[in-house]
Motif scaffolding. Structure first.
Motif, mmCIF file in Angstrom:
data_model
loop_
_atom_site.group_PDB
_atom_site.id
_atom_site.type_symbol
_atom_site.label_atom_id
_atom_site.label_comp_id
_atom_site.label_asym_id
_atom_site.label_seq_id
_atom_site.Cartn_x
_atom_site.Cartn_y
_atom_site.Cartn_z
ATOM 1 N N GLU A 1 -14.206 10.430 -1.290
ATOM 2 C CA GLU A 1 -14.446 10.353 -3.071
ATOM 3 C C GLU A 1 -12.824 9.951 -3.797
ATOM 4 O OE1 GLU A 1 -14.692 14.363 -5.371
ATOM 5 O OE2 GLU A 1 -16.292 14.165 -4.406
ATOM 6 N N ARG A 2 -12.952 9.032 -4.776
ATOM 7 C CA ARG A 2 -12.069 9.029 -5.565
ATOM 8 C C ARG A 2 -12.522 9.278 -6.930
ATOM 9 N NH1 ARG A 2 -7.474 4.268 -3.304
ATOM 10 N NH2 ARG A 2 -6.770 5.850 -4.544
ATOM 11 N N ARG A 3 -11.219 9.421 -7.535
ATOM 12 C CA ARG A 3 -11.235 9.751 -9.102
ATOM 13 C C ARG A 3 -10.765 8.869 -10.137
ATOM 14 N NH1 ARG A 3 -11.777 16.316 -11.003
ATOM 15 N NH2 ARG A 3 -12.939 17.102 -8.670
ATOM 16 N N PHE A 4 -10.632 8.307 -10.821
ATOM 17 C CA PHE A 4 -10.293 7.378 -11.870
ATOM 18 C C PHE A 4 -10.319 7.745 -13.324
ATOM 19 C CE2 PHE A 4 -14.681 6.112 -11.074
ATOM 20 C CZ PHE A 4 -14.938 5.022 -12.732
ATOM 21 N N ASN A 5 -9.323 7.296 -13.910
ATOM 22 C CA ASN A 5 -9.497 7.398 -15.511
ATOM 23 C C ASN A 5 -9.749 5.559 -15.302
ATOM 24 O OD1 ASN A 5 -9.651 9.372 -16.574
ATOM 25 N ND2 ASN A 5 -7.230 9.671 -16.060
ATOM 26 N N LEU A 6 -10.856 5.666 -16.573
ATOM 27 C CA LEU A 6 -10.583 3.597 -17.060
ATOM 28 C C LEU A 6 -9.962 3.476 -18.476
ATOM 29 C CD1 LEU A 6 -11.626 1.135 -16.884
ATOM 30 C CD2 LEU A 6 -14.298 1.683 -17.855
ATOM 31 N N VAL A 7 -8.854 3.758 -18.421
ATOM 32 C CA VAL A 7 -7.706 3.349 -20.024
ATOM 33 C C VAL A 7 -8.616 1.475 -20.690
ATOM 34 C CG1 VAL A 7 -5.340 3.102 -20.946
ATOM 35 C CG2 VAL A 7 -5.501 3.612 -19.084
ATOM 36 N N ARG A 8 -8.895 2.187 -21.676
ATOM 37 C CA ARG A 8 -9.675 1.107 -23.156
ATOM 38 C C ARG A 8 -9.513 1.792 -23.972
ATOM 39 N NH1 ARG A 8 -15.638 1.155 -23.518
ATOM 40 N NH2 ARG A 8 -15.116 -1.224 -23.337
ATOM 41 N N ASP A 9 -9.833 0.704 -24.763
ATOM 42 C CA ASP A 9 -8.515 0.740 -26.623
ATOM 43 C C ASP A 9 -9.423 1.950 -26.924
ATOM 44 O OD1 ASP A 9 -7.652 -1.486 -26.022
ATOM 45 O OD2 ASP A 9 -8.858 -2.224 -26.677
ATOM 46 N N THR A 10 -10.674 2.330 -27.148
ATOM 47 C CA THR A 10 -11.545 3.462 -27.332
ATOM 48 C C THR A 10 -10.740 5.018 -26.591
ATOM 49 O OG1 THR A 10 -13.484 2.701 -26.349
ATOM 50 C CG2 THR A 10 -13.316 1.781 -28.388
ATOM 51 N N GLY A 11 -10.201 4.562 -25.566
ATOM 52 C CA GLY A 11 -9.886 5.830 -25.267
ATOM 53 C C GLY A 11 -9.845 5.876 -23.580
ATOM 54 N N LEU A 12 -9.934 7.366 -22.414
ATOM 55 C CA LEU A 12 -10.065 7.410 -21.363
ATOM 56 C C LEU A 12 -11.893 7.540 -20.653
ATOM 57 C CD1 LEU A 12 -6.689 9.429 -19.899
ATOM 58 C CD2 LEU A 12 -7.526 7.180 -20.597
ATOM 59 N N VAL A 13 -12.256 7.049 -19.670
ATOM 60 C CA VAL A 13 -13.339 7.420 -19.556
ATOM 61 C C VAL A 13 -12.746 7.984 -18.184
ATOM 62 C CG1 VAL A 13 -15.951 6.484 -19.096
ATOM 63 C CG2 VAL A 13 -14.161 4.919 -21.016
ATOM 64 N N PRO A 14 -12.985 9.048 -18.034
ATOM 65 C CA PRO A 14 -13.027 9.468 -16.646
ATOM 66 C C PRO A 14 -14.176 9.658 -15.886
ATOM 67 C CG PRO A 14 -12.490 11.311 -18.417
ATOM 68 C CD PRO A 14 -13.472 10.237 -18.966
ATOM 69 N N GLY A 15 -13.983 9.587 -13.963
ATOM 70 C CA GLY A 15 -15.592 8.696 -13.184
ATOM 71 C C GLY A 15 -14.748 9.539 -11.837
ATOM 72 N N VAL A 16 -15.552 9.239 -10.958
ATOM 73 C CA VAL A 16 -15.628 9.540 -9.828
ATOM 74 C C VAL A 16 -16.755 8.250 -9.004
ATOM 75 C CG1 VAL A 16 -16.097 11.142 -8.233
ATOM 76 C CG2 VAL A 16 -15.598 11.873 -10.003
ATOM 77 N N LEU A 17 -15.403 7.534 -8.045
ATOM 78 C CA LEU A 17 -16.586 6.888 -6.971
ATOM 79 C C LEU A 17 -16.380 7.109 -5.940
ATOM 80 C CD1 LEU A 17 -17.266 3.533 -6.936
ATOM 81 C CD2 LEU A 17 -14.882 2.846 -6.044
ATOM 82 N N TRP A 18 -17.701 7.138 -5.522
ATOM 83 C CA TRP A 18 -18.386 7.640 -3.945
ATOM 84 C C TRP A 18 -18.211 6.165 -2.946
ATOM 85 C CZ3 TRP A 18 -20.272 10.238 -8.074
ATOM 86 C CH2 TRP A 18 -19.719 11.643 -8.334
ATOM 87 N N LEU A 19 -17.523 6.182 -2.031
ATOM 88 C CA LEU A 19 -18.378 5.288 -0.545
ATOM 89 C C LEU A 19 -17.868 5.957 0.399
ATOM 90 C CD1 LEU A 19 -14.949 3.163 -2.334
ATOM 91 C CD2 LEU A 19 -17.079 2.671 -2.747
#
Length: 235
Positions: A19-37
């Motif tokens: 399980e990996r957490r991430f933040n996608l940094v966009r001009d409109t703000g952060l998009v917090p997410g989780v990826l399962w592999l």
């Protein structure tokens, strides 16, 4: 500025799932997410399921967590969830009604598109084997996303969202018109419509969004290790 994915912390591995957490940094703000592999030196890229959470939920709610672990451990499939607008780590003081249904919906569609693009750019995901699964609010925002993504997706599962809204839902927050407008724009990679709208019964308050050809055997092409339950959270 181009969208940039930043990992948060180190991967957490348990029962064959990373399980990996991430933040996608966009001009409109952060998009917090989780990826399962799937954990371990498995071949990449992987098929991917986008998981849309329900109302009052978040990216790591029980359903998303269970599905993410199940896809990875049993089917060798990756999955990802992001916080919806005003949910999880994206809670704000204002509400969708103040911004407008279309603006909020378009923003979530863009966030899903950017998340998929970022994961594909990391060579983790097979862009030819991507699906969407969302119930309740996961359909409210998911159906417009599926319409926009169109043939980028090989299948989608949508449901538990009513086109007839409760009287307590204010007109500015009622997304039924948007959902009905996007529904006819669904299409699969074949000749049939990806999604049909079927009324359950006259007078009911909930319509059903039914994927065409469910159970036909097509789709992501994962291989199950076994059918026994494992690594589920208690409760």
């Amino acid at each position: 500025m181009a969208d940039t994915l930043h990992w948060v912390g180190e991967p957490v591995t348990d029962c064959g799932v990373a399980e990996r957490r991430f933040n996608l940094v966009r001009d409109t703000g952060l998009v917090p997410g989780v990826l399962w592999l799937p954990a371990g030196p498995y071949p990449y890229p992987k098929p991917l399921v986008l998981l849309g959470h329900g109302g009052s939920g978040h990216k790591r709610a029980a359903r998303q967590l269970g599905l993410g672990r199940w896809f990875a451990s049993k089917w060798d499939i990756a999955s990802v969830a992001i916080d919806g607008p005003f949910h999880g780590d994206r809670q704000r003081q204002d509400r969708p009604a103040a911004i407008g249904v279309d603006a909020v919906t378009d923003g979530m569609v863009d966030d899903w598109t950017a998340t998929l693009d970022a994961l594909i750019d990391l060579n983790l995901i097979d862009s030819g084997r991507v699906a969407y699964l969302g119930l309740s609010m996961g359909t409210r925002f998911g159906l417009p996303y599926v319409a926009a993504a169109n043939r980028r997706l090989c299948c989608a599962v949508l449901g538990k969202y009513g086109l007839l809204q409760s009287p307590v839902v204010s007109a500015p927050a009622d997304a039924a018109e948007r959902v009905a407008r996007d529904a006819p724009n669904q299409s699969s990679r074949g000749d049939e419509d990806l999604v049909r709208i079927r009324h359950r019964a006259p007078g009911t308050r909930r319509d059903q969004l039914a994927p065409a050809g469910v159970g036909s055997g097509g789709g992501l092409g994962g291989t199950a290790a076994d059918d026994e339950p494992g690594c589920e959270e208690e409760g």
